[in-house]
Scaffold this active site. Structure first.
Site, short mmCIF file in Angstrom:
data_model
loop_
_atom_site.label_atom_id
_atom_site.label_comp_id
_atom_site.label_asym_id
_atom_site.label_seq_id
_atom_site.Cartn_x
_atom_site.Cartn_y
_atom_site.Cartn_z
CG ASN A 23 5.06 85.70 -52.65
OD1 ASN A 23 4.70 84.41 -52.23
ND2 ASN A 23 5.70 86.17 -51.56
CB SER A 46 11.76 85.53 -50.86
OG SER A 46 11.43 84.70 -49.81
CD GLU A 47 6.36 84.45 -47.75
OE1 GLU A 47 6.80 84.70 -49.07
OE2 GLU A 47 5.66 83.52 -47.46
CG ASN A 48 12.87 85.91 -46.37
OD1 ASN A 48 12.22 85.58 -47.54
ND2 ASN A 48 14.17 85.51 -46.23
CB SER A 88 8.41 92.09 -46.88
OG SER A 88 8.19 90.96 -47.77
#
Lengths: 218, 232
Positions: A23, A46-48, A88
């Site tokens: 990340n 990608s943390e979304n 996530s």
């Protein structure tokens, strides 16, 4: 010479191993994706809610429903997966992401990090940074060694409100690579042409320097 | 099976029952995957003193940001805000209360709230301003803080396709917070791009089962892009 942003990103990319899930935070960390060695594969999280983030889209590929955590339009690589925010952060908090790379205002000798809030300035929020530093197996901080006034960002104790405690193990700055352990910064590499004395001068927290400090390979 | 038909024909019906002082959980990440028409309906209704639980608060003229114009929002529970000038102005003047919550904790608060779990321990935020005043407990030598879950009077959700029974699927990263939001509302309203008949969606591919959904409305979406970046 102090490293440029791109050179810091190049050095970050050399940390990755084949098969790592990574990340990357906004700024210098994101640039590291451009320098992943050809002989290894890493998958970007990608943390979304995207594992397997690809390049930016062409005009023809632009899709409002396809963005990264920086709200930029992106694509997904072949073999990517897409999921909810809860999923996530289960990956992140649960320690399944191998590497997190993020920027910081300050780091101290106990591995504490301050990266989200400067009192009396506008506070926009921590986004996913607190979850990332609490969860990743390896966290690398990238930043300049000192601020623009020459004040060290590597401190004995952070002065700003924290993002996380006892979580940072490695720092890559424009001057050096340092490990954080046993209540000190341990100098492991220096930028080409940068002296140990300059690093010592710009490191406010306890610094352990071995007899010989190799120059970084980029 | 008319009892399972969740489809409503108007935005008035979709948001009926929303009143001053309620808590609304909203899906979306930035401007991606937001229920545009339901937000516009709340603006039309003029409902005041609302608390919104949403990762962000839109921009000045789009998304939840439009509800700031008539000061409809009393409080925001979010992880990242301030992409809009009006937000900043109302926050600094004290008209708008903001509870900043780490993004993963926010997602889990919604998920746990919808799953009947009133609170959970997480390492996220321990030793930071987020952890102040919260119960700390050690597990296997590591400290964790107790975070309380969230439920809402309403949840407003944007999905790609739903069938008449409210089974939903999301499109790409427009999924984000929407599945958790859908579980956490007393009344969950889903605005969709396409309504299909039961049986048209593969049951194994449903993201949100219809049991969580009370109302479905067909919307039309602008789908504004917040940061348009293209490959050269």
């Amino acid at each position: 010479m102090a490293l440029t942003r791109e050179q810091i990103a190049m050095r970050v990319a050399r940390e990755f191993k084949d098969g790592d899930y990574v990340n990357l935070g906004i700024g210098i960390p994101t640039l590291a994706a451009n320098y992943v060695p050809d002989d290894i594969s890493v998958m970007l999280q990608s943390e979304n809610g995207l594992l397997g983030m690809g390049r930016y889209p062409t005009e023809a590929e632009l899709d409002a429903d396809m963005i990264n955590a920086g709200k930029e339009t992106v694509t997904a690589i072949t073999g990517a997966s897409i999921f909810s925010s809860a999923e996530s952060f289960a990956m992140i908090r649960g320690g399944h992401v191998d590497f997190t790379v993020l920027g910081a205002f300050e780091v101290d000798v106990n591995g504490n990090i301050a990266s989200w809030m400067i009192p009396k300035k506008l506070i926009k929020g921590m986004g996913g940074a607190m979850d990332l530093v609490a969860g990743a197996k390896n966290i690398i901080v990238t930043m300049t060694h000192a601020d623009k006034h020459g004040n060290s960002k590597l401190l004995q104790e952070c002065t700003l409100p924290l993002t996380g405690v006892n979580c940072i193990t490695r720092i890559i700055t424009d001057l050096a690579v340092l490990a954080v352990k046993d209540g000190a910064f341990h100098l492991t590499e220096r930028a080409p042409g940068v002296s140990v004395d300059e690093i010592r001068e710009k490191t406010a927290g306890k610094l352990v320097v071995p007899d010989s400090v190799p120059e970084m390979k980029l | 099976m008319a009892g399972f038909d969740k489809v409503v024909q108007s935005y008035e019906q979709a948001m009926a029952g929303l009143s001053d002082g309620m808590t609304v959980i909203a899906g979306g990440f930035g401007l991606c995957g937001i229920p545009e028409g339901l937000i516009a309906q709340i603006k039309t209704m003029g409902t005041k003193d609302l608390t919104f639980v949403s990762n962000n608060c839109g921009v000045d003229d789009f998304g939840l940001g439009i509800l700031l114009e008539d000061k409809q929002v009393k409080k925001m529970i979010s992880s990242y805000v301030g992409e809009n000038a009006l937000f900043e102005q109302q926050m600094l003047s004290g008209e708008l209360e903001v509870e900043l919550t780490p993004q993963g904790t926010l997602a889990e608060k919604m998920r746990a709230g919808g799953a009947g779990i009133p609170a959970f321990y997480t390492a996220t935020g321990y030793g930071t301003p987020v952890g102040e005043g919260k119960e700390v407990k050690e597990f296997n030598g590591r400290p964790y803080i107790l975070e309380e879950s969230i439920t809402g009077d309403f949840a407003i959700v944007r999905a790609w396709k739903a069938d008449r029974y409210g089974n939903c699927i999301y499109r790409h990263t427009a999924q984000n917070f929407n599945p958790m939001a859908a579980t956490a509302g007393k009344i969950t309203v889903v605005e969709v791009e396409e309504i299909v008949e039961p049986g048209e969606l593969d049951p194994a591919h449903i993201h949100t089962p219809g049991i969580y959904v009370n109302r479905v409305i067909k919307g039309t979406f602008e789908k504004r892009i917040e940061r348009r970046v293209v490959s050269k």
